[in-house]
Design a protein around this motif. Structure first.
Motif, PDB file in Angstrom:
ATOM      1  N   ALA A 189       0.675  -1.061  -0.121  1.00 44.62           N
ATOM      2  CA  ALA A 189       0.153  -0.144  -0.111  1.00 44.62           C
ATOM      3  C   ALA A 189       0.881   1.442  -0.064  1.00 44.62           C
ATOM      4  N   PHE A 190       1.834   1.257   0.961  1.00 41.04           N
ATOM      5  CA  PHE A 190       2.894   2.392   1.017  1.00 41.04           C
ATOM      6  C   PHE A 190       4.133   1.603   1.282  1.00 41.04           C
ATOM      7  N   LEU A 191       5.109   2.069   0.368  1.00 39.05           N
ATOM      8  CA  LEU A 191       6.529   1.325   0.360  1.00 39.05           C
ATOM      9  C   LEU A 191       7.627   2.475   0.413  1.00 39.05           C
ATOM     10  N   VAL A 192       8.516   2.501   1.249  1.00 42.68           N
ATOM     11  CA  VAL A 192       9.628   3.176   1.182  1.00 42.68           C
ATOM     12  C   VAL A 192      10.807   2.704   0.579  1.00 42.68           C
ATOM     13  N   GLY A 193      11.589   3.227  -0.622  1.00 45.43           N
ATOM     14  CA  GLY A 193      12.731   2.656  -1.114  1.00 45.43           C
ATOM     15  C   GLY A 193      13.806   3.171  -0.438  1.00 45.43           C
ATOM     16  N   LYS A 194      14.697   2.207  -0.220  1.00 44.33           N
ATOM     17  CA  LYS A 194      16.198   2.528   0.406  1.00 44.33           C
ATOM     18  C   LYS A 194      17.307   1.729  -0.088  1.00 44.33           C
ATOM     19  N   ALA A 195      17.236   1.795  -1.461  1.00 44.03           N
ATOM     20  CA  ALA A 195      18.272   1.354  -2.024  1.00 44.03           C
ATOM     21  C   ALA A 195      19.368   2.487  -2.267  1.00 44.03           C
ATOM     22  N   GLN A 235      10.453   5.713  11.943  1.00 35.70           N
ATOM     23  CA  GLN A 235       9.522   6.571  12.480  1.00 35.70           C
ATOM     24  C   GLN A 235       7.956   6.418  11.940  1.00 35.70           C
ATOM     25  N   GLY A 236       7.805   5.944  10.904  1.00 38.08           N
ATOM     26  CA  GLY A 236       6.606   5.596  10.394  1.00 38.08           C
ATOM     27  C   GLY A 236       5.990   4.425  11.143  1.00 38.08           C
ATOM     28  N   LEU A 237       6.788   3.385  11.287  1.00 39.06           N
ATOM     29  CA  LEU A 237       6.358   2.251  12.000  1.00 39.06           C
ATOM     30  C   LEU A 237       6.180   2.605  13.594  1.00 39.06           C
ATOM     31  N   ALA A 238       6.759   3.422  13.899  1.00 39.21           N
ATOM     32  CA  ALA A 238       6.349   3.854  15.574  1.00 39.21           C
ATOM     33  C   ALA A 238       5.206   4.837  15.448  1.00 39.21           C
ATOM     34  N   LEU A 239       4.814   5.466  14.276  1.00 42.92           N
ATOM     35  CA  LEU A 239       3.543   6.371  14.151  1.00 42.92           C
ATOM     36  C   LEU A 239       2.393   5.700  13.810  1.00 42.92           C
ATOM     37  N   ASP A 265       2.699   1.393   8.592  1.00 39.99           N
ATOM     38  CA  ASP A 265       3.334   0.046   8.309  1.00 39.99           C
ATOM     39  C   ASP A 265       4.012   0.164   7.107  1.00 39.99           C
ATOM     40  N   PHE A 266       4.996   0.970   6.781  1.00 41.95           N
ATOM     41  CA  PHE A 266       5.394   0.971   5.244  1.00 41.95           C
ATOM     42  C   PHE A 266       5.961  -0.262   5.266  1.00 41.95           C
ATOM     43  N   SER A 267       6.039  -0.657   3.876  1.00 45.11           N
ATOM     44  CA  SER A 267       6.776  -1.700   3.146  1.00 45.11           C
ATOM     45  C   SER A 267       8.310  -1.109   2.988  1.00 45.11           C
ATOM     46  N   PHE A 268       9.138  -1.836   2.724  1.00 41.04           N
ATOM     47  CA  PHE A 268      10.320  -1.323   2.220  1.00 41.04           C
ATOM     48  C   PHE A 268      11.290  -2.083   1.034  1.00 41.04           C
ATOM     49  N   SER A 269      11.860  -1.757   0.362  1.00 39.03           N
ATOM     50  CA  SER A 269      12.618  -2.328  -0.662  1.00 39.03           C
ATOM     51  C   SER A 269      14.043  -1.902  -0.770  1.00 39.03           C
ATOM     52  N   ASP A 270      14.915  -2.635  -1.241  1.00 36.07           N
ATOM     53  CA  ASP A 270      16.278  -2.457  -1.503  1.00 36.07           C
ATOM     54  C   ASP A 270      16.753  -2.674  -2.945  1.00 36.07           C
ATOM     55  N   ARG A 298      -6.919   7.447   4.759  1.00 36.27           N
ATOM     56  CA  ARG A 298      -5.529   6.826   5.164  1.00 36.27           C
ATOM     57  C   ARG A 298      -4.357   7.563   4.467  1.00 36.27           C
ATOM     58  N   PHE A 299      -4.602   8.054   3.132  1.00 37.70           N
ATOM     59  CA  PHE A 299      -3.601   8.675   2.526  1.00 37.70           C
ATOM     60  C   PHE A 299      -3.612   9.849   3.106  1.00 37.70           C
ATOM     61  N   TYR A 300      -4.524  10.674   3.589  1.00 37.72           N
ATOM     62  CA  TYR A 300      -4.385  11.932   4.402  1.00 37.72           C
ATOM     63  C   TYR A 300      -3.509  11.736   5.543  1.00 37.72           C
ATOM     64  N   ALA A 301      -3.849  10.626   6.280  1.00 30.44           N
ATOM     65  CA  ALA A 301      -3.356  10.352   7.506  1.00 30.44           C
ATOM     66  C   ALA A 301      -1.781  10.120   7.547  1.00 30.44           C
ATOM     67  N   VAL A 302      -1.413   9.197   6.373  1.00 30.77           N
ATOM     68  CA  VAL A 302      -0.094   8.869   6.101  1.00 30.77           C
ATOM     69  C   VAL A 302       0.844  10.252   5.739  1.00 30.77           C
ATOM     70  N   GLY A 303       0.077  11.346   5.091  1.00 33.30           N
ATOM     71  CA  GLY A 303       0.618  12.488   4.817  1.00 33.30           C
ATOM     72  C   GLY A 303       0.957  13.338   5.993  1.00 33.30           C
ATOM     73  N   ARG A 304       0.195  13.278   6.981  1.00 33.61           N
ATOM     74  CA  ARG A 304       0.218  14.121   8.339  1.00 33.61           C
ATOM     75  C   ARG A 304       1.473  13.184   8.985  1.00 33.61           C
ATOM     76  N   ALA A 305       1.400  12.019   8.919  1.00 36.62           N
ATOM     77  CA  ALA A 305       2.563  11.199   9.724  1.00 36.62           C
ATOM     78  C   ALA A 305       4.114  11.661   8.866  1.00 36.62           C
ATOM     79  N   LEU A 306       3.948  11.839   7.596  1.00 29.23           N
ATOM     80  CA  LEU A 306       5.225  12.064   6.878  1.00 29.23           C
ATOM     81  C   LEU A 306       5.612  13.442   7.428  1.00 29.23           C
ATOM     82  N   ARG A 307       4.853  14.647   7.581  1.00 27.58           N
ATOM     83  CA  ARG A 307       5.037  15.595   7.903  1.00 27.58           C
ATOM     84  C   ARG A 307       5.945  15.610   9.553  1.00 27.58           C
TER      85      ARG A 307
END
Lengths: 95, 284
Positions: free
Chosen positions: B69-75, B109-113, B116-121, B161-170
């Motif tokens: 649903a939401f994924l952080v790229g960390k390669a 920090q997303g996980l703490a807030l 539950d971001f997925s991630f990919s390398d 949820r998109f809005y809440a993820v945006g708030r969390a990202l702020r």
């Protein structure tokens, strides 16, 4: 029916010139690897994009796929596509 | 700690780079070129040292065998677009360094807030990233963190949820260390139908486009959330849920109206909106 299998095949085929050529040359061999129903096999083999659309193929994958394997005039296909699928409205394409 | 200096919203229409070349006389294209130039200049003068880019993927990188649903790229680096996009649309390549420590912080920090971001390398970015990045930062000199959203494979997270993820990202951005000035860029859509019954050569619903941009301009979050349900969005074009990325950056802006917006209707493709929040004036 397997919307997932159809989507998976369309995505696989459209990804590069080799897979596109493979499908154009031997569609049934490619289709066989995806365990699809008879109706799905027929629609894919016959490039019957209207039937694929109506049965819930993902619209964006379908357009990408059909444009990549179409043997005729792709501009004409692109122009004719929307009105051809329109009678089927907006089918559910969740898998 | 970091300061969020600006938020940018733009379209990633893959036909635009070509239309700017082939139809430069279209008054809408003239305005788009002018506005994108202004956005590029604004991004430059805000002097960010990190660009977080939130965009979607067109079933190129992520698919229904494992759909985040939401994924952080960390390669370490982020490249694109896909070879078939280069080949068929002539889209320009983009290559950026990823700020991996920042990506890790966003993830943790997303996980703490409660996000539950997925991630990919390992990934490629498709045109949803590369078209806007080539417009707004052709120098390819700014480290990025790519964040993907699922706006393509239902069921999607709801607008709230998109809005809440945006708030969390702020909140997350404002706790980042080692970076000082952060900008957020998203790409999305207004009404758009791809592979559906609407012609591909126009907006799928100009009334929707105009109304939603007016609501964004006024920061009318409650109305936007109510009107951005999956059913309502997909009724005006199967790709219209791409609008949800604008809902996400409204959350990053804490619901404040943008400082600048624009909406143009090219004669050969879907609407081209843009929105900027310049946060250095204390507007949001």
């Amino acid at each position: 029916v397997s919307r997932y299998g159809v989507d998976k095949l369309m995505r696989h085929v459209a990804q590069d010139p080799n897979t596109i050529r493979e499908f154009k040359d031997h569609p049934e061999e490619v289709i066989r690897a995806f365990e699809l129903s008879e109706a799905e096999t027929r629609a894919l083999r016959d490039l019957d994009y209207v039937a694929l659309y109506a049965s819930g193929a993902h619209p964006q994958l379908l357009l990408r796929f059909i444009m990549s394997v179409w043997p005729g005039d792709r501009r004409a296909l692109y122009a004719a596509y929307p009105s051809s699928v329109a009678p089927h409205g907006r089918p559910d394409y969740s898998t | 700690v970091a300061q969020l200096v600006g938020i940018f919203g733009i379209t990633h229409n893959p036909f635009l780079p070509g239309l700017i070349q082939s139809d430069p006389e279209d008054p809408a294209i003239v305005n788009i070129v002018r506005d994108y130039g202004r956005m590029r200049e604004r991004l430059r003068t805000l002097r960010p040292d990190l660009l977080i880019m939130v965009a979607s993927d067109h079933l190129n990188e992520w698919f229904n065998d494992n759909m985040p649903a939401f994924l952080v790229g960390k390669a370490a680096s982020a490249n694109g677009p896909y070879p078939h996009e280069e080949r068929e649309r002539g889209l320009a390549r983009y290559r950026a360094r990823v700020d991996v420590p920042a990506a890790r912080s966003i993830l943790q920090q997303g996980l703490a807030l409660g996000v539950d971001f997925s991630f990919s390398d390992e990934f490629l970015m498709d045109h949803a990233f590369t078209v806007p990045l080539n417009f707004l930062r052709p120098e390819m000199d700014l480290p990025i963190v790519p964040i993907w959203t699922n706006v393509m494979a239902p069921p999607l997270p709801p607008a709230e949820r998109f809005y809440a993820v945006g708030r969390a990202l702020r909140s997350i951005v404002e706790r980042l260390d080692r970076v000082e000035r952060v900008a957020v860029l998203t790409s999305g859509h207004l009404a758009l139908d791809v592979g559906g019954p609407m012609p591909h050569t126009d907006s799928a619903d100009r009334a929707f486009d105009t109304r939603m941009m007016a609501l964004i301009r006024k920061g009318e979050v409650a109305t936007i959330l109510r009107e951005a349900s999956y059913d309502r969005l997909s009724a005006v074009g199967n790709a219209t849920p791409g609008f949800l990325n604008y809902v996400l950056i409204l959350g990053v802006a804490n619901g404040a109206p943008p400082t600048e917006t624009g909406l143009h209707f090219p004669r050969a493709t879907a609407a081209a909106p843009f929105m900027i929040w310049d946060l250095t004036g204390g507007a949001a």
